[in-house]
Write an enzyme that holds these catalytic residues in place. Structure first.
Site, PDB file in Angstrom:
ATOM      1  N   CYS A  40      -0.194   3.978   2.462  1.00 30.47           N
ATOM      2  CA  CYS A  40       0.162   3.611   3.841  1.00 30.47           C
ATOM      3  C   CYS A  40       1.569   4.090   4.183  1.00 30.47           C
ATOM      4  CB  CYS A  40       0.080   2.098   4.010  1.00 30.47           C
ATOM      5  SG  CYS A  40      -1.579   1.402   3.826  1.00 30.47           S
ATOM      6  N   CYS A  45       0.840  -1.216   0.000  1.00 26.72           N
ATOM      7  CA  CYS A  45       0.000   0.000   0.000  1.00 26.72           C
ATOM      8  C   CYS A  45       0.868   1.256   0.000  1.00 26.72           C
ATOM      9  CB  CYS A  45      -0.922  -0.024   1.217  1.00 26.72           C
ATOM     10  SG  CYS A  45      -1.857   1.496   1.480  1.00 26.72           S
TER      11      CYS A  45
END
Length: 303
Positions: free
Chosen positions: A53, A50
């Site tokens: 993230c 991700c």
């Protein structure tokens, strides 16, 4: 109703630095539910694949450090701990939850600016005030605005030694070096930034400022003399505006271009308006000279 995930309590995960922990299903009850009865716990659900993230993680850690022990940050890899994500009904990441007294009380999904993340944490623990880095950046900004570019550059460098991805410090150092005439160092810095920093609007603004510097030609005194002798010498006004912008006399640079627009807005395929837009991009949307300049441009263009 209490929020419960089945699994042994186990030992607390090793701290990854300060008030930050990696948490598993086995340690969730101990490190989140029970720990939040002592002080709030922020839960960051992430995954290695991700990109957002990775973008939000250093901001979360920075804000938590600034809270000086009033809150704990835990990180949960949902690829390895899917049960927690299912229990929290997480549909996309990054997903961040705040736990207090054993219950989730707040949260958000997706990348948020630092100001919003700070507000999120302050809703849990109250005002956390500026961090040491924020204080240093404010001091550097004040020094740069006050004409002490050398001092500002030194402070920005110190911040970057502690936080290599701090875009405010990176952009501030570039601006300081430009003010000192050390553009070669700026070019080297811009080439050294990774994609996450290089793609930030503040760094793009520095690149635009460097382009302005590259476009500035002509002797300032000679250009001023030409404009004084003939206010309709638009070539001289344009070059004078570039020269003024290059030495950070922003208001004066804007006024030279506004004068062209007032006298002949379509001169050289609207060159004055286009140059102003380059200035505004280089200075950034919150710069006061850019804000005032846009107001002047709107007034002159539509009058």
């Amino acid at each position: 109703m209490a929020f419960i995930i089945q699994g042994g309590e186990g030992q607390a995960a090793a701290e990854t630095g300060g008030e930050v922990k990696d948490v598993t299903t086995a340690t969730f009850q101990q490190d989140v539910l029970l720990a939040s009865r002592e002080k709030p716990v922020v839960v960051d659900l992430w995954a290695p694949w991700c990109g957002p993230c990775k973008q939000i993680a250093p901001i979360l850690e920075k804000v938590v450090r600034a809270a000086a022990g009033k809150v704990t940050l835990v990180k949960i890899n949902i690829d390895e701990e899917p049960q927690i994500a299912q229990a929290l009904r997480v549909q996309s990441i990054p997903a961040v939850f705040a736990f207090d007294q054993g219950q989730p009380v707040d949260g958000f999904v997706g990348v948020q600016p630092e100001s919003q993340i700070k507000a999120f944490v302050e809703r849990l623990v109250g005002d956390i005030g500026p961090s040491a880095v924020e204080q240093a950046l404010a001091q550097a900004d004040e020094a740069l605005e006050g004409g002490s570019a050398e001092q500002a550059a030194a402070i920005y460098r110190q911040v970057l030694t502690r936080d290599t991805d701090n875009v405010d410090a990176a952009a501030g150092l570039c601006r300081s070096l430009i003010a000192l005439g050390r553009t070669g160092e700026v070019t080297d810095l811009l080439d050294s930034f990774d994609d996450a920093v290089a793609d930030d609007e503040r760094i793009k603004s520095v690149r635009a400022q460097m382009e302005l510097l590259g476009s500035a030609t002509g002797d300032m005194a000679a250009l001023e003399a030409r404009v004084a002798a003939d206010g309709k010498d638009f070539e001289a006004r344009l070059e004078l505006a570039r020269a003024l912008a290059a030495i950070d006399r922003r208001e004066d640079a804007v006024d030279q271009l506004i004068a062209i627009i007032v006298l002949k807005r379509d001169w050289n395929d609207e060159a004055a308006r286009k140059e102003l837009l380059k200035f505004f991009e280089a200075w950034g949307p919150t710069d006061q000279a850019a804000i005032d300049g846009r107001r002047k441009l709107s007034s002159a263009w539509f009058s």
